[in-house]
Design a protein around this motif. Structure first.
Motif, PDB file in Angstrom:
ATOM      1  N   ARG A  38       0.834  -1.207   0.000  1.00  0.00           N
ATOM      2  CA  ARG A  38       0.000   0.000   0.000  1.00  0.00           C
ATOM      3  C   ARG A  38       0.870   1.259   0.000  1.00  0.00           C
ATOM      4  O   ARG A  38       0.566   2.249  -0.676  1.00  0.00           O
ATOM      5  N   ALA A  39       1.958   1.222   0.764  1.00  0.00           N
ATOM      6  CA  ALA A  39       2.870   2.366   0.782  1.00  0.00           C
ATOM      7  C   ALA A  39       3.426   2.629  -0.609  1.00  0.00           C
ATOM      8  O   ALA A  39       3.514   3.786  -1.051  1.00  0.00           O
ATOM      9  N   ARG A  40       3.794   1.576  -1.324  1.00  0.00           N
ATOM     10  CA  ARG A  40       4.332   1.732  -2.675  1.00  0.00           C
ATOM     11  C   ARG A  40       3.264   2.278  -3.625  1.00  0.00           C
ATOM     12  O   ARG A  40       3.551   3.129  -4.477  1.00  0.00           O
ATOM     13  N   LEU A  41       2.032   1.798  -3.478  1.00  0.00           N
ATOM     14  CA  LEU A  41       0.945   2.303  -4.315  1.00  0.00           C
ATOM     15  C   LEU A  41       0.669   3.778  -4.033  1.00  0.00           C
ATOM     16  O   LEU A  41       0.455   4.579  -4.954  1.00  0.00           O
ATOM     17  N   LEU A  42       0.670   4.160  -2.759  1.00  0.00           N
ATOM     18  CA  LEU A  42       0.445   5.558  -2.402  1.00  0.00           C
ATOM     19  C   LEU A  42       1.570   6.456  -2.921  1.00  0.00           C
ATOM     20  O   LEU A  42       1.330   7.581  -3.379  1.00  0.00           O
ATOM     21  N   LEU A  90       1.994  10.388  -9.511  1.00  0.00           N
ATOM     22  CA  LEU A  90       1.023  10.683 -10.566  1.00  0.00           C
ATOM     23  C   LEU A  90       0.348  12.033 -10.324  1.00  0.00           C
ATOM     24  O   LEU A  90       0.146  12.815 -11.258  1.00  0.00           O
ATOM     25  N   ALA A  91       0.004  12.299  -9.068  1.00  0.00           N
ATOM     26  CA  ALA A  91      -0.606  13.592  -8.741  1.00  0.00           C
ATOM     27  C   ALA A  91       0.354  14.740  -9.024  1.00  0.00           C
ATOM     28  O   ALA A  91      -0.054  15.811  -9.496  1.00  0.00           O
ATOM     29  N   PHE A  92       1.628  14.528  -8.756  1.00  0.00           N
ATOM     30  CA  PHE A  92       2.647  15.554  -9.005  1.00  0.00           C
ATOM     31  C   PHE A  92       2.661  15.937 -10.486  1.00  0.00           C
ATOM     32  O   PHE A  92       2.638  17.119 -10.843  1.00  0.00           O
ATOM     33  N   TYR A  93       2.665  14.920 -11.362  1.00  0.00           N
ATOM     34  CA  TYR A  93       2.741  15.202 -12.790  1.00  0.00           C
ATOM     35  C   TYR A  93       1.394  15.639 -13.369  1.00  0.00           C
ATOM     36  O   TYR A  93       1.346  16.266 -14.425  1.00  0.00           O
ATOM     37  N   ARG A  94       0.304  15.327 -12.684  1.00  0.00           N
ATOM     38  CA  ARG A  94      -1.021  15.752 -13.137  1.00  0.00           C
ATOM     39  C   ARG A  94      -1.367  17.151 -12.634  1.00  0.00           C
ATOM     40  O   ARG A  94      -2.445  17.671 -12.921  1.00  0.00           O
ATOM     41  N   GLY A  95      -0.459  17.769 -11.863  1.00  0.00           N
ATOM     42  CA  GLY A  95      -0.712  19.093 -11.339  1.00  0.00           C
ATOM     43  C   GLY A  95      -1.643  19.107 -10.143  1.00  0.00           C
ATOM     44  O   GLY A  95      -2.170  20.157  -9.767  1.00  0.00           O
ATOM     45  N   GLU A  96      -1.848  17.949  -9.509  1.00  0.00           N
ATOM     46  CA  GLU A  96      -2.730  17.847  -8.342  1.00  0.00           C
ATOM     47  C   GLU A  96      -1.920  18.064  -7.064  1.00  0.00           C
ATOM     48  O   GLU A  96      -1.812  17.184  -6.206  1.00  0.00           O
ATOM     49  N   GLN A  97      -1.328  19.254  -6.962  1.00  0.00           N
ATOM     50  CA  GLN A  97      -0.424  19.522  -5.846  1.00  0.00           C
ATOM     51  C   GLN A  97      -1.137  19.387  -4.499  1.00  0.00           C
ATOM     52  O   GLN A  97      -0.525  19.002  -3.496  1.00  0.00           O
ATOM     53  N   HIS A  98      -2.445  19.658  -4.477  1.00  0.00           N
ATOM     54  CA  HIS A  98      -3.201  19.600  -3.226  1.00  0.00           C
ATOM     55  C   HIS A  98      -3.304  18.183  -2.664  1.00  0.00           C
ATOM     56  O   HIS A  98      -3.584  17.998  -1.482  1.00  0.00           O
ATOM     57  N   ARG A  99      -3.053  17.160  -3.508  1.00  0.00           N
ATOM     58  CA  ARG A  99      -3.175  15.777  -3.039  1.00  0.00           C
ATOM     59  C   ARG A  99      -1.844  15.203  -2.568  1.00  0.00           C
ATOM     60  O   ARG A  99      -1.818  14.166  -1.908  1.00  0.00           O
ATOM     61  N   ALA A 145       6.620  16.322  -2.622  1.00  0.00           N
ATOM     62  CA  ALA A 145       5.479  17.014  -2.013  1.00  0.00           C
ATOM     63  C   ALA A 145       5.889  18.217  -1.173  1.00  0.00           C
ATOM     64  O   ALA A 145       5.024  18.885  -0.596  1.00  0.00           O
ATOM     65  N   CYS A 146       7.189  18.500  -1.096  1.00  0.00           N
ATOM     66  CA  CYS A 146       7.684  19.594  -0.238  1.00  0.00           C
ATOM     67  C   CYS A 146       8.477  20.610  -1.044  1.00  0.00           C
ATOM     68  O   CYS A 146       9.666  20.828  -0.799  1.00  0.00           O
ATOM     69  N   PRO A 147       7.857  21.255  -2.039  1.00  0.00           N
ATOM     70  CA  PRO A 147       8.609  22.190  -2.882  1.00  0.00           C
ATOM     71  C   PRO A 147       8.785  23.543  -2.208  1.00  0.00           C
ATOM     72  O   PRO A 147       8.115  23.875  -1.223  1.00  0.00           O
ATOM     73  N   GLY A 148       9.685  24.328  -2.771  1.00  0.00           N
ATOM     74  CA  GLY A 148       9.819  25.722  -2.385  1.00  0.00           C
ATOM     75  C   GLY A 148      10.364  25.937  -0.989  1.00  0.00           C
ATOM     76  O   GLY A 148      10.701  25.000  -0.270  1.00  0.00           O
ATOM     77  N   PRO A 149      10.436  27.198  -0.592  1.00  0.00           N
ATOM     78  CA  PRO A 149      11.008  27.546   0.713  1.00  0.00           C
ATOM     79  C   PRO A 149      10.286  26.891   1.888  1.00  0.00           C
ATOM     80  O   PRO A 149      10.921  26.483   2.859  1.00  0.00           O
ATOM     81  N   ARG A 192       2.437  11.580   2.834  1.00  0.00           N
ATOM     82  CA  ARG A 192       2.543  11.369   4.289  1.00  0.00           C
ATOM     83  C   ARG A 192       2.113   9.954   4.664  1.00  0.00           C
ATOM     84  O   ARG A 192       2.769   9.276   5.456  1.00  0.00           O
ATOM     85  N   GLU A 193       0.985   9.522   4.102  1.00  0.00           N
ATOM     86  CA  GLU A 193       0.501   8.175   4.419  1.00  0.00           C
ATOM     87  C   GLU A 193       1.443   7.110   3.874  1.00  0.00           C
ATOM     88  O   GLU A 193       1.687   6.089   4.524  1.00  0.00           O
ATOM     89  N   ALA A 194       1.996   7.350   2.690  1.00  0.00           N
ATOM     90  CA  ALA A 194       2.971   6.407   2.126  1.00  0.00           C
ATOM     91  C   ALA A 194       4.174   6.264   3.043  1.00  0.00           C
ATOM     92  O   ALA A 194       4.646   5.150   3.314  1.00  0.00           O
ATOM     93  N   LEU A 195       4.666   7.395   3.545  1.00  0.00           N
ATOM     94  CA  LEU A 195       5.847   7.371   4.405  1.00  0.00           C
ATOM     95  C   LEU A 195       5.532   6.676   5.730  1.00  0.00           C
ATOM     96  O   LEU A 195       6.356   5.915   6.263  1.00  0.00           O
ATOM     97  N   ARG A 196       4.331   6.900   6.255  1.00  0.00           N
ATOM     98  CA  ARG A 196       3.951   6.260   7.528  1.00  0.00           C
ATOM     99  C   ARG A 196       3.912   4.744   7.389  1.00  0.00           C
ATOM    100  O   ARG A 196       4.436   4.006   8.239  1.00  0.00           O
ATOM    101  N   LEU A 197       3.322   4.259   6.300  1.00  0.00           N
ATOM    102  CA  LEU A 197       3.187   2.814   6.108  1.00  0.00           C
ATOM    103  C   LEU A 197       4.498   2.148   5.686  1.00  0.00           C
ATOM    104  O   LEU A 197       4.668   0.945   5.876  1.00  0.00           O
ATOM    105  N   ALA A 198       5.394   2.920   5.098  1.00  0.00           N
ATOM    106  CA  ALA A 198       6.602   2.332   4.519  1.00  0.00           C
ATOM    107  C   ALA A 198       7.648   1.949   5.555  1.00  0.00           C
ATOM    108  O   ALA A 198       8.498   1.098   5.289  1.00  0.00           O
TER     109      ALA A 198
END
Length: 849
Positions: A427-431, A437-446, A475-479, A452-458
């Motif tokens: 599940r962590a790998r899928l997340l 996929l969200a990053f490249y689809r421009g879904e920055q809000h997701r 998921a942590c861009p910019g300043p 976070r959930e991927a990292l918790r389960l991994a």
């Protein structure tokens, strides 16, 4: 005979100091091998080393087969040279580099025969060696051969044609020369075989053979049964055959070959591929099945898995054929011959399709760069999945990419797998995949929730943890995300040390360098480079070294070491563009924009600005802004304005997450230079939110403190007090960062702002001038213009002709012309466009105004 022109060319190439690729094409039997033998003989007479590799007509040869022969002949251990692991598709370029290194010696002549039969991986090696040949690389092929079409652009070509009637007469005698020439079209092999028939008395002018096959069939009929059995068995093995295997499978002694001339002097090779074809054609289907079974049984302990599979398949044993085909595919992939692996997995699927075969096929296709094949296999694997873990495995075959095509398939596969009950690690790998996929689809809000959930389960599963760390880093861009990215970098490095993963160490070091550059801690970033270099070298290959070159060039550019930045940046571009052109061009172009801030545009930068590849949708806005910036720096205002206009309404801008700051800085500089004050007033507040930060994106280029761009923007708006405040801060921030060129640039514009307020700017200007001269900032000049010259230069920048300038200033056209010439002379320029480019960085008021 009849090859005087070709032999002269061969001798001239051998005498040349530079390496080259020569492609020799023609129909079967036309003399390609004979010319290669002449080449080899001449090279040996000159004291040159010659090595051979032969591609085979059967589908069972191991991956890289011709290169294994070449390496062995060159004294290298093929297994050692080709032994590399791969975690990403680009890793196999380490194999190509290893082959090139093993063959890197002056004067070496490499001959590769019959490349029309080469596996795809072997052709890629040939293309790789052709980019930097040290000696003579001579390859033969049957024409037509689409596989060598791409090589033609970098190769010399020889096309062989039939012998003339006079040349045929020399071989066969004049009596039947005309008939033989008409019959054979001068094909040397056919002519030679007929000459042999004339010599042994089997030639009949009233019943001439119509092909080489007719001659070989007649010769076979005169052999003893034992020899015929051995020859026919050998023909099913291949043109190059294992003599012991042929003897074991046929039950005939090796000595049976003594009575035939169908095999050459080596005793394990047919005189020509057409000879082998003719022998095979003499067999009935039933005879072929029996012989193929005997050969397969005799090869029970062989590691030539694809060959064994071919023989089992030919005798109708489907299950055995599938088992050996899968072994062959696994072996090809292990050797990084992904195209061959994918081909073999497809053959296995034709025999019996399963989820496991499709997953393996998808991964091989992905590593081969066959995204369409990868997508198709992933979809088929999902259809064949028998449980949730298999559904997840099918979804994880695909990897998120900048383009929308793959992601459109990968997203529903991933979402479907996430709706099922799977293990925490899966599940962590899928997340993590879904976050990419969200990053490249421009879904920055997701991204935040998913990563976070991927990292918790991994945690607790190293493979899942590495993938989750990558997702969280995106998921942590910019300043705002910089501190967490530094923590993720440390965790990735710790994980790499625990799992002995050089690649993990490389990524952790890269993330640290990126974050430090964005913090304006350039000296600290430079201190990280030795650790990054060590990790990249341990990973091996050109792609890790490209990553190293990119950040090394960026830091050099930021610190004002322009020549080093250009040299290292170009080296990285040359490394990567033959592997993946888009990221290579993107990173190199960003560096060119950074360098143009202080040097002006280079030819490389202008070429990329005008002929840039179509970027993925997420990066199109950034591409237009950076190209407009560089074109403006080149003084090409109309082109810059056209590109900027294509950026659309500012309210709708959506810059890539890691490039928001550089994009806004470019936008401020473009609108300032083009005089688009309305747009500038909209952009400045967006940029002001990042006051105190530094503009850099993913370690490709550094654009200075944000306050520098803010100061220049306010200066262009005539807001001189705010400009002085921002530019004074920019001088301090650039100096603390260790970016002297940006400090000098800030002083340059600060002097202009002070003059506009009627304040003393001499000290600031002199300080700027000293740094500009010391650093070689050729995009700036320390020579100032008079009020009238400044006025004329402004009108030149607006695109006015001398006549238009004269009318505007109410002076004669000759006087306007003289002013323009004085400006060119004073600034050391030769074109009006250079004046326009200089004015985009010059103070907004003249020296005496």
């Amino acid at each position: 005979m009849g090859r005087a022109r070709e032999l002269a060319a061969v001798r001239s190439w051998l005498a040349a100091e530079t390496g080259r690729l020569v492609l020799c094409g023609g129909e079967p039997g036309i003399g390609k091998t004979r010319l290669a033998q002449e080449l080899a003989g001449h090279a040996l007479a000159l004291g040159r080393e010659v090595v051979w590799g032969h591609c085979v007509e059967t589908s069972g040869a191991p991956a890289f087969w011709p290169w294994r022969q070449v390496l062995k002949a060159a004294g290298a251990d093929p297994d050692r040279v080709l032994a590399h692991d791969a975690e990403v598709p680009q890793d196999r370029f380490r194999v190509f580099d290893a082959i090139a290194t093993a063959l890197d010696r002056d004067g070496l002549v490499i001959i590769v025969e019959d490349v029309h039969w080469a596996d795809e991986a072997s052709l890629l090696v040939l293309a790789h060696l052709a980019t930097r040949p040290r000696g003579l690389l001579f390859a033969t092929f049957r024409d037509p051969c689409p596989a060598v079409a791409d090589l033609m652009r970098s190769a010399d070509r020889i096309d062989l044609h039939g012998l003339s009637a006079a040349e045929v007469a020399e071989l066969t005698g004049p009596e039947h020369a005309a008939t033989i020439t008409e019959l054979t079209s001068g094909n040397p092999l056919f002519v030679t075989e007929i000459a042999r028939a004339i010599g042994d008395g089997t030639w009949r002018a009233d019943q001439p053979p119509r092909s080489v096959r007719d001659i070989v069939t007649a010769r076979l009929s005169r052999l003893s049964p034992g020899t015929r059995d051995l020859i026919r068995t050998a023909a099913l093995i291949g043109r190059d055959f294992d003599l012991d295997l042929a003897a074991a499978a046929s039950g005939q002694p090796i000595s049976a070959l003594d009575e035939t001339s169908l095999v050459d002097a080596t005793g394990h090779r047919f005189t020509h591929a057409l000879t082998r074809d003719a022998v095979e054609a003499s067999l009935t289907p039933g005879e072929r099945r029996v012989l193929h079974r005997r050969i397969a049984e005799a090869m029970a302990e062989s590691t030539r898995y694809a060959d064994v599979a071919r023989h089992w398949n030919a005798c109708g044993e489907t299950e055995e054929a599938r088992t050996w085909t899968i072994r062959a595919a696994q072996d090809a992939v292990a050797r990084l011959a992904y195209e061959e692996g994918a081909r073999l997995y497809r053959l296995a699927a034709e025999l019996q399709d399963t989820h496991e075969v499709q997953v393996a096929l998808g991964r091989a296709a992905y590593f081969a760069g066959d995204l369409a094949g990868c997508v198709q296999a992933a979809q088929r694997a999902a259809e064949l999945a028998g449980n949730p873990e298999q559904s997840a495995e099918a979804a994880l075959v695909l990897e998120a990419a900048p383009g929308a095509g793959v992601n459109a398939i990968a997203t529903p596969l991933c979402d479907n797998a996430l709706r099922q009950e799977v293990s925490p690690a899966t599940r962590a790998r899928l997340l993590a995949q879904r976050s990419h996929l969200a990053f490249y689809r421009g879904e920055q809000h997701r991204l935040d929730e998913l990563s976070r959930e991927a990292l918790r389960l991994a945690r607790g599963d190293d493979r899942a943890l590495a993938e989750a760390l990558h997702a969280r880093q995106e998921a942590c861009p910019g300043p705002s995300g910089r501190a967490e990215r530094l923590g993720l970098a440390t965790e990735m490095i710790d994980l790499a040390h625990r799992t002995h993963s050089p690649r993990g160490a490389m990524w952790g070091s890269l993330w640290r360098v990126h974050a430090l550059v964005e913090s304006g801690e350039l000296a600290a970033a430079q201190e990280e480079l030795p650790a990054l270099k060590l990790a990249c070298e341990r990973v091996g290959g050109q792609v890790p070294l490209w990553h190293l070159d990119v950040v090394t060039a960026c830091i050099a550019q930021a610190q004002g070491r322009f020549a080093e930045a250009q040299e290292v940046g170009r080296r990285g571009y040359d490394r990567m563009r033959v592997i993946e052109r888009e990221p290579a061009s993107g990173a190199y172009f960003a560096l060119q924009c950074g360098l143009s801030c202080h040097l002006g545009p280079t030819e490389d930068g202008l070429a990329l600005a005008r002929h840039f590849h179509d970027p993925p949708p997420r990066f199109r806005l950034m591409s237009k802004l950076t190209r407009a910036f560089l074109l403006l720096r080149a003084g090409v205002r109309d082109e810059a304005l056209e590109l900027y206009r294509r950026c659309g309404p500012i309210e709708q801008w959506d810059l890539p997450a890691f490039f928001v700051l550089p994009g806004l800085v470019d936008a401020v500089l473009v609108t300032s230079g083009l005089g688009l004050t309305d747009d500038l007033e909209l952009i400045l507040p967006r940029l002001a939110e990042f006051r105190g930060e530094h503009a850099a994106g993913n370690g490709v280029a550094y654009m200075g403190p944000v306050t520098l761009a803010l100061g220049r923007g306010h200066l262009a708006l005539g807001e001189h007090e705010q400009a002085v405040t921002d530019l004074t801060t920019a001088v301090d921030e650039a100096s603390r960062a260790g970016a002297p060129a940006f400090a000098a640039e800030a002083r340059w514009h600060l002097a202009a702002a002070l003059r506009a307020l009627g304040r003393d700017a001499d000290t600031v200007q002199r300080s700027a001038d000293r740094a500009i001269r010391a650093l070689g900032m050729t995009g700036f000049t320390t020579t100032e213009l008079s009020s009238r010259e400044h006025e004329v230069a402004t009108l030149v920048t607006e695109g006015m002709t001398n006549r238009q300038i004269a009318r505007r200033l109410v002076i004669s056209e000759r006087t306007a012309q003289n002013h323009v010439q004085h400006i060119l002379t004073k600034l050391g320029f030769s074109t009006r466009s250079q004046i326009a480019a200089w004015m985009s960085t010059a103070p907004s008021t003249p020296a005496d105004g």
